[in-house]
Design an enzyme around this catalytic site. Structure first.
Site, PDB file in Angstrom:
ATOM      1  N   SER A 141      25.141  24.141  -0.946  1.00 33.96           N
ATOM      2  CA  SER A 141      25.707  25.441  -0.609  1.00 33.96           C
ATOM      3  C   SER A 141      26.151  25.465   0.859  1.00 33.96           C
ATOM      4  CB  SER A 141      24.690  26.537  -0.946  1.00 33.96           C
ATOM      5  OG  SER A 141      25.286  27.805  -0.968  1.00 33.96           O
ATOM      6  N   GLU A 235      30.663  29.638 -10.877  1.00 37.66           N
ATOM      7  CA  GLU A 235      30.421  29.837  -9.449  1.00 37.66           C
ATOM      8  C   GLU A 235      31.633  30.425  -8.759  1.00 37.66           C
ATOM      9  OE1 GLU A 235      28.415  27.170  -6.950  1.00 37.66           O
ATOM     10  OE2 GLU A 235      28.200  25.616  -8.474  1.00 37.66           O
ATOM     11  N   HIS A 265      25.255  28.004  -9.689  1.00 36.81           N
ATOM     12  CA  HIS A 265      25.234  27.510  -8.314  1.00 36.81           C
ATOM     13  C   HIS A 265      24.072  26.550  -8.078  1.00 36.81           C
ATOM     14  CE1 HIS A 265      26.171  27.676  -4.067  1.00 36.81           C
ATOM     15  NE2 HIS A 265      24.965  28.137  -3.764  1.00 36.81           N
TER      16      HIS A 265
END
Length: 293
Positions: A141, A235, A265
């Site tokens: 991320s 996502e 995610h």
């Protein structure tokens, strides 16, 4: 095949979007409740250390005594997360590669906005380079974006680059210009554009979101090492990954892209629940190990 689609739907169903407008303290407490106490396995030992003056955790897996080291940068929108939450992916990568791993406790926004996280990552990276050990780098991320920014900053200073990099669901564009930021907002069980904007505002604190070390998707990637990108189709960050792969390929970076339909995610965190999560970690480890070898 039916079972995997059921697994993916079940994986999405256990995730809920956090309420907007929560205080940073509330967000951190909620994130830690979910991720900072996850069991890592009886074969894992965590040891506090500093690396280039930055707090970190050595993530040692029994039997993983190879010379190479995995430098891991955790996710959390630059606002939440810790070296301990990063260990949730650093440990299985170490176990599968036989490498040692270190997860960094870089400073978080809004108390420490851009470029504090990058300054910490680069300082720690320099310390690892000075050991002379073979090194790979990975992150998820925001940590995936920070992986890219760290390599760009290292390239700028003519430092030795890692042998390879893996990024899970990277957040690489803080301008939020990817189409999936809107087209996947309802499908994504975790984030919406508004969530990502809140994180971006905290981290940027008035800095230009187009700065290449804040949004490395917009940077010149020429000369970076082989890159593996893994992302789910459920996502808002899908397009960050797709565009990153294209951009890297156009600039002659060796790049591999794994997209799992319907996966959420950072789906590799769901190893043991989602077959594709275990497969993703296996692929990531093979990729890293092969580049070091």
């Amino acid at each position: 095949m039916t079972m995997t689609f059921e697994q993916r739907a079940a994986a999405r169903a256990i995730i809920t979007k956090g309420d907007l407008g929560r205080t940073v303290a509330e967000q951190r407490a909620g994130f830690d409740e979910l991720f900072a106490t996850r069991p890592l396995g009886d074969d894992v030992t965590l040891t506090q250390r500093t690396l280039g003056g930055v707090p970190a955790l050595d993530v040692d897996v029994a039997g993983a005594d190879g010379d190479a080291v995995i430098f891991y940068l955790h996710g959390g929108g630059y606002v939440v997360g810790s070296a301990r939450t990063g260990a949730n992916l650093a440990a299985p990568l170490a176990r599968r590669t036989g490498f040692q791993a270190v997860s960094l406790e870089y400073r978080l926004a809004p108390e420490n906005p851009f470029p504090a996280a990058l300054d910490d990552a680069l300082a720690a990276y320099k310390a690892l380079v000075e050991t002379g050990r073979p090194m790979v780098i990975a992150g998820d991320s925001a940590g995936g974006g920070l992986v890219l920014a760290t390599m760009l900053a290292a390239r700028r200073e003519d430092l030795r680059l890692p042998a390879a990099a893996v990024v899970f669901s990277p957040w690489a564009d803080l301008t939020l210009s990817g189409a999936s930021m809107d087209t996947r907002g309802d499908f994504d069980p975790l984030f919406s554009r508004a969530h990502m904007q809140e994180y971006a505002d905290h981290y940027l604190a008035g800095h230009d979101p187009k700065h290449d070390l804040a949004s490395p998707l917009l940077a010149n990637l020429t000369g970076l090492p082989p890159l593996l990108i893994q992302v789910g189709s459920a996502e808002v960050l899908l397009d960050d990954a797709l565009r990153l792969a294209t951009h890297a390929a156009e600039q002659d970076v060796d790049v591999s892209l794994d997209v799992v339909a319907g996966a959420p995610h950072v789906y590799p965190l769901m190893a043991g629940l989602l077959d594709e999560a275990d497969e993703a970690l296996d692929h990531a480890a093979t990729f890293l190990g092969g580049r070091v070898a």
